[in-house]
Write an enzyme that holds these catalytic residues in place. Structure first.
Site, PDB file in Angstrom:
ATOM      1  CG  ASP A 148     -18.610 -50.989 -25.997  1.00  0.00           C
ATOM      2  OD1 ASP A 148     -18.725 -52.164 -25.774  1.00  0.00           O
ATOM      3  OD2 ASP A 148     -17.541 -50.372 -26.154  1.00  0.00           O
ATOM      4  CG  ASP A 206     -20.079 -48.401 -31.635  1.00  0.00           C
ATOM      5  OD1 ASP A 206     -18.893 -48.147 -31.174  1.00  0.00           O
ATOM      6  OD2 ASP A 206     -21.184 -48.350 -30.916  1.00  0.00           O
TER       7      ASP A 206
END
Length: 248
Positions: free
Chosen positions: A44, A42
């Site tokens: 953020d 991922d």
């Protein structure tokens, strides 16, 4: 954690004593480590330091009353993109604009997560592929690559549909790499997005929980739990070496 079936070792040479054979029989019962050929991150809150005030963003999109109602029914987190996808076009457009404004403000404060560069260097040394899946926009991914000089491929933004927690983006990366999902790990800071995406795809999952928020009783009964949990990316290096076959 997924474990592969153990494989028996056969020894027929007379130079092995009965005690040696007994020891080897016990040793052979230890399942081999699963092979790891790729890691998908991922962005953020995982590769980059969290800078977006998601609570404020959700309130701005939903309104205070609706936000509190939705939050109470979704203790593991709000899927704002899924929530607004069936709104009427003009209302949906306004919501996307609010989200984009929050994300744009976040770009100005973009910082690499401690341990990310070192972890990526370790993966490169082992010739383990690196991919990225984010619910942020492509412009954010492009800026991330440009600013920090760390290439992830494929790097899928929310323009790829369906987005997390659907397993489609992770399965797409596995297909592109020509590897099986059980040879890949998904690493992210979201139980509802990253872990669910990884588990549904059949991959290993690692939850980055810097603050310990997922130790709350609210998350005790979730259906899909991560295979591993770390408090920083610096812990992932030793975790991979201890649990996986990292042979190129």
């Amino acid at each position: 954690m997924h474990l592969l079936p153990s494989r028996a070792l056969l020894f027929s040479s007379p130079r092995f004593s009965s005690s040696s054979l007994s020891f080897m029989a016990n040793f052979s019962s230890v399942p081999p480590k699963a092979r790891l050929r790729g890691v998908v991150f991922d962005m953020d809150g995982t590769l980059t330091v969290p800078v977006i005030d998601f609570q404020a963003m959700y309130k701005a999109v939903l309104g205070e009353e609706v936000y509190l109602s939705v939050k109470s029914n979704n203790p593991s987190g709000i899927d704002i993109l899924h929530h607004i996808e069936n709104w009427r076009p003009e209302k949906q457009q306004k919501a996307y604009q609010i989200i984009a404004d929050f994300e744009r403000q976040g770009l100005d404060r973009l910082q690499i997560m401690p341990g990310a560069a070192e972890l990526c260097g370790f993966l490169d040394s082992k010739k383990i592929r690196r991919g990225l899946i984010t619910r942020n926009v492509k412009a954010s991914v492009d800026l991330f690559h440009l600013r920090f000089g760390m290439a992830f491929s494929p790097a899928l933004s929310r323009e790829f549909r369906p987005c997390k927690p659907d397993p489609a983006p992770l399965l797409h990366i596995c297909s592109t790499w020509e590897v099986q999902p059980n040879e890949v790990m998904m690493i992210g800071d979201s139980l509802k997005d990253d872990v669910v995406c990884g588990k549904r795809a059949g991959a290993f999952t690692c939850l980055l929980d810097e603050t310990g928020r997922y130790t709350s009783p609210d998350f005790a009964d979730v259906d899909l739990k991560p295979d591993f949990k770390v408090s920083s990316l610096s812990e992932v290096h030793s975790l991979l070496e201890a649990n996986f076959d990292l042979t190129p």
